[in-house]
Scaffold this motif. Structure first.
Motif, PDB file in Angstrom:
ATOM      1  N   GLN A  23       0.827  -1.217   0.000  1.00  0.00           N
ATOM      2  CA  GLN A  23       0.000   0.000   0.000  1.00  0.00           C
ATOM      3  C   GLN A  23       0.855   1.259   0.000  1.00  0.00           C
ATOM      4  O   GLN A  23       0.450   2.296  -0.501  1.00  0.00           O
ATOM      5  N   SER A  24       2.041   1.146   0.585  1.00  0.00           N
ATOM      6  CA  SER A  24       2.928   2.316   0.644  1.00  0.00           C
ATOM      7  C   SER A  24       3.962   2.307  -0.486  1.00  0.00           C
ATOM      8  O   SER A  24       4.919   3.053  -0.472  1.00  0.00           O
ATOM      9  N   SER A 210      -0.254   3.066   6.183  1.00  0.00           N
ATOM     10  CA  SER A 210      -1.017   1.966   5.584  1.00  0.00           C
ATOM     11  C   SER A 210      -1.953   1.335   6.602  1.00  0.00           C
ATOM     12  O   SER A 210      -3.071   0.943   6.283  1.00  0.00           O
TER      13      SER A 210
END
Length: 215
Positions: A23-24, A210
């Motif tokens: 997600q990051s 996240s």
């Protein structure tokens, strides 16, 4: 630029951590190959290395600097007692470390009687009974289903992880005392934090962001 190495506990926690990293923007395509025999996975672009390890070994790899960062349950951190920096609670795999047993054992705990305690976590059990409760106990280390111990008379109580408590209930046991809440934590090697503070702090911040998005 030096590689930063991340140790992940095998299983569900590793998958959840990798999902948060993705997600990051931190990915490791090599790890997605289910048939791979590789032990070390590399993201050359970001200069990151990853490896999967037995849960109980993660704090050891981090303490000795074989990994700069590790992700593992707080039960393992407490049990292993390694010299590491705990920097973030990922709030994954939430559960509790408890003293459990038949209802009749409650009196033994309240009266601080000398009893036998069975556990996969002898160090956590020892610390709780000796240093917090100041109760003399005999601790028996088990590796399998500890719920069996009070049923067959091996011990009066057990110290174990409790998620829903349904296994205890099914076997006529209950939570008698709660030792501490548990969840997955990010740990860092002390020397790595000094030498690679900026990059490590950024990875931790990314995980934190996240985590909030996930929540």
């Amino acid at each position: 630029m030096k590689y930063i190495t991340i140790a992940l506990a095998k299983g569900r926690l590793a998958k959840q951590t990798l999902a948060l990293l993705e997600q990051s923007g931190i990915t490791c395509e090599e790890m997605k190959d289910k048939d791979t025999r590789k032990l070390i996975f590399v993201n050359e672009e970001l200069k990151l290395k990853f490896f999967l390890s037995k849960t109980s070994d993660v704090p050891t790899y981090v303490e000795y600097g074989a990994a700069d960062i590790g992700v593992v349950g707080s039960d393992t951190i407490l049990e292993e007692g390694r010299k590491v920096l705990e920097v973030l609670d990922l709030e994954l795999g939430k559960c509790r470390m408890c003293v459990a047993g038949p209802a009749s054992a409650r009196e033994c705990l309240e009266k601080n009687e000398i009893i036998r305690v069975a556990s996969k976590y002898p160090n956590i059990a020892k610390n709780y009974f000796y240093n917090q409760k100041h109760q003399t106990v005999e601790i028996i280390k088990l590796n399998g289903s500890v719920e069996l111990a009070p049923i067959v008379g091996l011990s009066e109580v057990i110290v174990d992880i409790v998620e829903t408590g349904s296994t205890l209930k099914e076997n006529g046991l209950e939570v008698l005392e709660e030792i501490c809440p548990l969840s997955a934590r990010v740990i860092v090697n002390e020397a790595s934090m000094k030498l690679q503070r900026e990059r490590i702090t950024q990875i931790v911040k990314d995980l934190q962001s996240s985590k909030k998005t996930e929540a």
